[in-house]
Design a protein around this motif. Structure first.
Motif, PDB file in Angstrom:
ATOM      1  N   HIS A  44       0.800  -1.222   0.010  1.00 52.20           N
ATOM      2  CA  HIS A  44       0.059  -0.007  -0.033  1.00 52.20           C
ATOM      3  C   HIS A  44       0.889   1.230   0.110  1.00 52.20           C
ATOM      4  O   HIS A  44       0.254   2.253  -0.102  1.00 52.20           O
ATOM      5  CB  HIS A  44      -1.072  -0.076   1.322  1.00 52.20           C
ATOM      6  N   PHE A  45       2.140   0.990   0.409  1.00 55.67           N
ATOM      7  CA  PHE A  45       3.149   2.248   0.247  1.00 55.67           C
ATOM      8  C   PHE A  45       4.191   2.166  -0.888  1.00 55.67           C
ATOM      9  O   PHE A  45       5.245   2.907  -0.750  1.00 55.67           O
ATOM     10  CB  PHE A  45       3.539   2.255   1.692  1.00 55.67           C
ATOM     11  N   GLY A  46       3.928   1.517  -1.938  1.00 58.27           N
ATOM     12  CA  GLY A  46       4.733   1.316  -2.984  1.00 58.27           C
ATOM     13  C   GLY A  46       4.544   2.451  -3.886  1.00 58.27           C
ATOM     14  O   GLY A  46       4.338   3.447  -3.624  1.00 58.27           O
ATOM     15  N   ARG A  47       4.634   2.184  -5.313  1.00 49.45           N
ATOM     16  CA  ARG A  47       4.642   3.337  -6.347  1.00 49.45           C
ATOM     17  C   ARG A  47       3.334   2.798  -7.311  1.00 49.45           C
ATOM     18  O   ARG A  47       3.090   1.657  -7.384  1.00 49.45           O
ATOM     19  CB  ARG A  47       5.734   3.174  -7.011  1.00 49.45           C
ATOM     20  N   THR A  48       2.794   3.968  -7.771  1.00 51.69           N
ATOM     21  CA  THR A  48       1.655   3.677  -8.586  1.00 51.69           C
ATOM     22  C   THR A  48       2.184   3.145 -10.053  1.00 51.69           C
ATOM     23  O   THR A  48       3.354   3.243 -10.375  1.00 51.69           O
ATOM     24  CB  THR A  48       0.838   4.989  -9.029  1.00 51.69           C
ATOM     25  N   ARG A  49       1.353   2.648 -11.013  1.00 48.94           N
ATOM     26  CA  ARG A  49       1.752   1.764 -11.829  1.00 48.94           C
ATOM     27  C   ARG A  49       2.296   2.753 -13.150  1.00 48.94           C
ATOM     28  O   ARG A  49       3.061   2.246 -13.936  1.00 48.94           O
ATOM     29  CB  ARG A  49       0.499   0.975 -12.255  1.00 48.94           C
ATOM     30  N   VAL A  50       1.444   3.744 -13.335  1.00 50.01           N
ATOM     31  CA  VAL A  50       1.712   4.402 -14.688  1.00 50.01           C
ATOM     32  C   VAL A  50       2.778   5.639 -14.437  1.00 50.01           C
ATOM     33  O   VAL A  50       3.750   5.614 -15.112  1.00 50.01           O
ATOM     34  CB  VAL A  50       0.567   4.894 -15.473  1.00 50.01           C
ATOM     35  N   GLY A  51       2.541   6.484 -13.208  1.00 47.76           N
ATOM     36  CA  GLY A  51       3.294   7.598 -13.098  1.00 47.76           C
ATOM     37  C   GLY A  51       4.334   7.326 -12.017  1.00 47.76           C
ATOM     38  O   GLY A  51       5.034   8.244 -11.839  1.00 47.76           O
ATOM     39  N   LYS A  52       4.445   6.129 -11.441  1.00 49.32           N
ATOM     40  CA  LYS A  52       5.520   6.180 -10.303  1.00 49.32           C
ATOM     41  C   LYS A  52       5.322   6.865  -9.187  1.00 49.32           C
ATOM     42  O   LYS A  52       6.546   7.160  -8.850  1.00 49.32           O
ATOM     43  CB  LYS A  52       6.806   5.770 -11.081  1.00 49.32           C
ATOM     44  N   PHE A  53       4.214   7.470  -8.679  1.00 47.50           N
ATOM     45  CA  PHE A  53       4.173   8.325  -7.689  1.00 47.50           C
ATOM     46  C   PHE A  53       3.866   7.234  -6.363  1.00 47.50           C
ATOM     47  O   PHE A  53       3.815   6.310  -6.521  1.00 47.50           O
ATOM     48  CB  PHE A  53       2.741   9.139  -7.981  1.00 47.50           C
ATOM     49  N   PRO A  54       4.387   8.052  -5.292  1.00 45.48           N
ATOM     50  CA  PRO A  54       4.148   7.131  -4.330  1.00 45.48           C
ATOM     51  C   PRO A  54       2.637   6.804  -4.057  1.00 45.48           C
ATOM     52  O   PRO A  54       1.682   7.803  -4.174  1.00 45.48           O
ATOM     53  CB  PRO A  54       4.639   8.115  -3.068  1.00 45.48           C
ATOM     54  N   ARG A  55       2.467   5.628  -3.758  1.00 45.04           N
ATOM     55  CA  ARG A  55       1.049   5.256  -3.806  1.00 45.04           C
ATOM     56  C   ARG A  55       0.137   6.146  -2.401  1.00 45.04           C
ATOM     57  O   ARG A  55      -1.125   6.318  -2.399  1.00 45.04           O
ATOM     58  CB  ARG A  55       0.690   3.762  -3.749  1.00 45.04           C
ATOM     59  N   SER A  56       0.991   6.365  -1.274  1.00 42.00           N
ATOM     60  CA  SER A  56       0.357   6.996  -0.198  1.00 42.00           C
ATOM     61  C   SER A  56       1.259   8.096   0.007  1.00 42.00           C
ATOM     62  O   SER A  56       2.319   7.765   0.596  1.00 42.00           O
ATOM     63  CB  SER A  56      -0.071   6.092   1.042  1.00 42.00           C
ATOM     64  N   GLY A  57       0.892   9.288  -0.135  1.00 36.86           N
ATOM     65  CA  GLY A  57       1.665  10.358   0.047  1.00 36.86           C
ATOM     66  C   GLY A  57       1.791  10.715   1.792  1.00 36.86           C
ATOM     67  O   GLY A  57       1.220  10.224   2.508  1.00 36.86           O
ATOM     68  N   ILE A  58       2.458  11.956   1.916  1.00 36.98           N
ATOM     69  CA  ILE A  58       2.709  12.107   3.273  1.00 36.98           C
ATOM     70  C   ILE A  58       1.515  12.471   4.130  1.00 36.98           C
ATOM     71  O   ILE A  58       1.195  12.108   5.249  1.00 36.98           O
ATOM     72  CB  ILE A  58       3.796  13.271   3.514  1.00 36.98           C
ATOM     73  N   HIS A  59       0.495  13.273   3.469  1.00 31.93           N
ATOM     74  CA  HIS A  59      -0.765  13.526   4.295  1.00 31.93           C
ATOM     75  C   HIS A  59      -1.643  12.442   4.489  1.00 31.93           C
ATOM     76  O   HIS A  59      -1.979  12.295   5.780  1.00 31.93           O
ATOM     77  CB  HIS A  59      -1.617  14.547   3.122  1.00 31.93           C
ATOM     78  N   ARG A  60      -1.908  11.277   3.467  1.00 35.86           N
ATOM     79  CA  ARG A  60      -2.599  10.394   3.696  1.00 35.86           C
ATOM     80  C   ARG A  60      -1.835   9.340   4.586  1.00 35.86           C
ATOM     81  O   ARG A  60      -2.458   8.676   5.658  1.00 35.86           O
ATOM     82  CB  ARG A  60      -3.097   9.649   2.627  1.00 35.86           C
ATOM     83  N   THR A  61      -0.655   9.218   4.526  1.00 34.08           N
ATOM     84  CA  THR A  61       0.153   8.224   5.474  1.00 34.08           C
ATOM     85  C   THR A  61       0.149   8.712   6.894  1.00 34.08           C
ATOM     86  O   THR A  61      -0.172   7.845   7.843  1.00 34.08           O
ATOM     87  CB  THR A  61       1.755   8.019   5.065  1.00 34.08           C
ATOM     88  N   ILE A  62       0.303  10.081   7.218  1.00 31.24           N
ATOM     89  CA  ILE A  62       0.000  10.460   8.620  1.00 31.24           C
ATOM     90  C   ILE A  62      -1.014  10.089   9.180  1.00 31.24           C
ATOM     91  O   ILE A  62      -1.342   9.834  10.178  1.00 31.24           O
ATOM     92  CB  ILE A  62       0.798  11.870   8.734  1.00 31.24           C
ATOM     93  N   PHE A  63      -2.236  10.831   8.205  1.00 29.18           N
ATOM     94  CA  PHE A  63      -3.664  10.499   8.711  1.00 29.18           C
ATOM     95  C   PHE A  63      -4.070   8.981   9.015  1.00 29.18           C
ATOM     96  O   PHE A  63      -4.464   8.981  10.092  1.00 29.18           O
ATOM     97  CB  PHE A  63      -4.517  11.242   7.586  1.00 29.18           C
ATOM     98  N   HIS A  64      -3.531   8.086   8.365  1.00 31.01           N
ATOM     99  CA  HIS A  64      -3.848   6.682   8.226  1.00 31.01           C
ATOM    100  C   HIS A  64      -3.197   6.133   9.689  1.00 31.01           C
ATOM    101  O   HIS A  64      -3.621   5.498  10.356  1.00 31.01           O
ATOM    102  CB  HIS A  64      -3.112   6.057   7.238  1.00 31.01           C
ATOM    103  N   LEU A  65      -2.007   6.633   9.937  1.00 36.58           N
ATOM    104  CA  LEU A  65      -1.248   6.422  11.316  1.00 36.58           C
ATOM    105  C   LEU A  65      -2.141   6.938  12.619  1.00 36.58           C
ATOM    106  O   LEU A  65      -2.106   6.050  13.478  1.00 36.58           O
ATOM    107  CB  LEU A  65       0.457   6.992  11.513  1.00 36.58           C
ATOM    108  N   GLU A  66      -2.548   7.887  12.479  1.00 35.86           N
ATOM    109  CA  GLU A  66      -3.166   8.542  13.449  1.00 35.86           C
ATOM    110  C   GLU A  66      -4.422   8.016  13.581  1.00 35.86           C
ATOM    111  O   GLU A  66      -5.056   7.714  14.885  1.00 35.86           O
ATOM    112  CB  GLU A  66      -3.546  10.216  13.077  1.00 35.86           C
ATOM    113  N   SER A  67      -5.061   7.530  12.502  1.00 37.38           N
ATOM    114  CA  SER A  67      -6.364   6.428  12.676  1.00 37.38           C
ATOM    115  C   SER A  67      -6.083   5.266  13.433  1.00 37.38           C
ATOM    116  O   SER A  67      -6.860   4.722  14.029  1.00 37.38           O
ATOM    117  CB  SER A  67      -7.007   6.213  11.131  1.00 37.38           C
ATOM    118  N   VAL A  68      -5.169   4.614  13.008  1.00 36.25           N
ATOM    119  CA  VAL A  68      -4.635   3.376  13.706  1.00 36.25           C
ATOM    120  C   VAL A  68      -4.531   3.498  15.055  1.00 36.25           C
ATOM    121  O   VAL A  68      -4.845   2.757  15.992  1.00 36.25           O
ATOM    122  CB  VAL A  68      -3.577   2.623  13.001  1.00 36.25           C
ATOM    123  N   ILE A  69      -3.519   4.549  15.650  1.00 35.54           N
ATOM    124  CA  ILE A  69      -3.550   4.894  16.821  1.00 35.54           C
ATOM    125  C   ILE A  69      -4.817   5.193  17.611  1.00 35.54           C
ATOM    126  O   ILE A  69      -4.921   4.641  18.733  1.00 35.54           O
ATOM    127  CB  ILE A  69      -2.528   6.118  17.152  1.00 35.54           C
TER     128      ILE A  69
END
Length: 533
Positions: A44-69
């Motif tokens: 879930h934290f790798g790269r997208t298929r076409v553009g090779k962008f981070p699949r989960s950028g900093i905003h969503r990654t931190i939000f998700h960590l906060e959600s699990v906590i």
């Protein structure tokens, strides 16, 4: 009644809450002890298929960590804990099941193939161990088993037809009670929460987040607080339909999508709170419109199930070659992604997205239309960039909306196109939003009506000089006052005006950047039926 002697592993996925959670409720009912587990899947934290962008950028990654906590803290208040692991769930959960004598695994069913492929791999291991797997549906407001169709495949391809029949024939189920206490399987230690580096966030990402102008805080607690604020503390929901196309501020729209995508809020809970609000305070078009948009979200989920991976295909759901040739022009795409196209309404929205992880519905429709209809760029690059940067990315909604804009989805109008200059004047008449995100244009306010020259800075560049980029693409939007002739050889010279780390990869499935992109349609009619959450 027979005593319960059953250990049930509760696998949390995109249902990070204890309210209205059938998986948790049924496990507590059925088990003598439960083992709540969340697995951080590196895929879930790798790269997208076409553009090779981070699949989960900093905003969503931190939000998700906060959600699990937040979920972990909720379990501690119930007398238990949320066990954290990192790795591939199909392997991690199988190991836990063996080690702690698990009898059953309860989990939420998902809609897209990446998640269902994991389910299949896990089931193969559980079958060998003779351990039961039991899934529950909780992604949507209306339960999929209650839809007035014999199967998901029979859902109509036109949203309006779907909505009318569902509203006439279906009811929304009641919410499941929140457990008051849990009993844990003994002897299981949780791993620590992964750090940002482990989730593939760079130091540069972290610095970007530190300077963010606004941060959405993750977790069920924050989601319920948002609902309380928007409904009961302020009554903003009672005028939602009038304000939902706003651009500046926190309360012009519900923002519920921020907590819906990973299940911090239950769509069913929102629905029943709306009904309670209508009973206790007021029922009007605005309160209905919230449920209307939840219906749109449901629809995209069910369409995702119906069509599977076709929601990610270049030709979309049309199942035939697109009539235009998409291109991958790294310079044009980079200018769009960084908010340096020379079109202020587009740029302001993209700068807000990069700074906060959020963009209004009005903004999303305009920037996506501009990328695919005016620049002719492969729509998947835009969808993947949104996937990377949006804090509220939901696969079926995001890709479904991009297909609508690209003309390869189920949109009955097909060739949808937004005039971004006209839209800027309609929805930002005083240019307040544009000036908030592009302060270098404030010099244009001096001595003239601001909006005209701020939304069209190419009319007079004498004051802004090199502080704001030239237009990267000479699009003739039909809006008065008429634009003066522009030297097209200069309009593409943006080398000195932006820098970016975003670039698209080459692909044999799309044409080179020399191909012409989709032609713009002659006019734009306002579209009133899209989700704005």
């Amino acid at each position: 009644m027979a005593s319960k002697v059953k250990n049930i592993l509760v696998w949390f996925r995109n249902d990070l809450r204890i309210h209205d959670n059938e998986v948790l409720f049924k496990a507590v009912q059925d088990a003598s002890s439960i083992l709540p587990v969340y697995v951080f899947d590196p895929r879930h934290f790798g790269r997208t298929r076409v553009g090779k962008f981070p699949r989960s950028g900093i905003h969503r990654t931190i939000f998700h960590l906060e959600s699990v906590i937040d979920l972990k803290n909720s379990f501690k208040q119930l007398g238990g804990d949320l066990i954290i692991r990192s790795g591939e769930p199909e392997k991690i959960l199988a190991d836990l099941a063996r080690q702690y004598k698990i009898n059953s695994i309860y989990f939420q069913e998902e809609a897209t193939s990446e998640e269902t492929d994991v389910d299949k791999a896990l089931k193969k291991s559980m079958d060998e161990l003779k351990i039961e797997m039991k899934s529950f549906w909780g992604l949507t407001m209306y339960h999929k088993a209650d839809l007035p169709y014999p199967s998901i495949d029979k859902i109509p391809d036109m949203y309006t037809n779907y909505r009318k029949l569902v509203e006439a024939k279906c009811h929304v189920r009641e919410c499941f009670p929140t457990p008051k206490a849990v009993k844990m399987v003994e002897g299981v230690e949780s791993d620590p929460m992964p750090d940002l580096a482990a989730l593939q966030c760079s130091d540069g990402d972290i610095k970007t987040y530190a300077h963010a102008t606004h941060k959405y805080l993750g977790g069920e607690t924050q989601g319920k607080n948002r609902l309380k604020h928007y409904f009961w503390d302020t009554d903003f929901v009672a005028k939602y339909k009038e304000t939902r196309n706003g651009l500046l501020g926190e309360d012009f729209s519900t923002k519920f999508s921020v907590w819906l995508w990973n299940g911090c809020l239950s769509p069913r809970f929102i629905y029943h709170e709306i009904k309670r609000y209508e009973k206790e305070r007021v029922a009007n078009d605005s309160t209905y419109w919230v449920t209307f948009e939840l219906l749109w979200r449901d629809y995209f989920k069910f369409i995702g199930i119906k069509y599977g991976d076709k929601i990610f295909y270049l030709n979309g759901l049309q199942l035939q070659p697109y009539k235009y040739t998409w291109k991958k022009d790294e310079k044009l795409f980079a200018a769009w992604a960084s908010g340096n196209t020379g079109y202020p309404f587009v740029d302001a929205n993209m700068r807000e997205l990069n700074a906060t992880g959020f963009m209004s519905n009005r903004g999303r429709q305009n920037v996506s239309s501009f990328l695919v209809k005016d620049l002719g760029i492969d729509w998947r690059l835009g969808a993947e960039y949104f996937e990377s940067v949006l804090v509220d990315h939901d696969p079926t909604s995001n890709y479904g909306n991009w297909q609508y804009q690209a003309g390869v989805g189920l949109d009955p109008r097909g060739d949808r196109h937004f005039n971004v200059v006209k839209q800027a004047h309609d929805y930002d008449p005083n240019a307040e939003y544009v000036l908030h995100w592009i302060p270098e244009l404030k010099v244009l306010q001096e001595g003239r009506v601001p909006a005209t020259h701020i939304h069209q800075p190419w009319l007079d560049r004498s004051k802004i000089k090199h502080t704001y980029p030239l237009r990267i693409h000479d699009v003739k939007f039909p809006y008065k006052p008429k634009e003066p002739k522009v030297d097209s050889s200069k309009s593409h010279d943006i080398r000195n005006y932006f820098s970016t780390s975003s670039s698209s990869s080459s692909s044999t499935s799309s044409s080179s950047s020399s191909s012409s992109g989709p032609k713009s349609s002659s006019s734009h009619k306002k579209y009133k039926g899209k989700p704005a959450m």
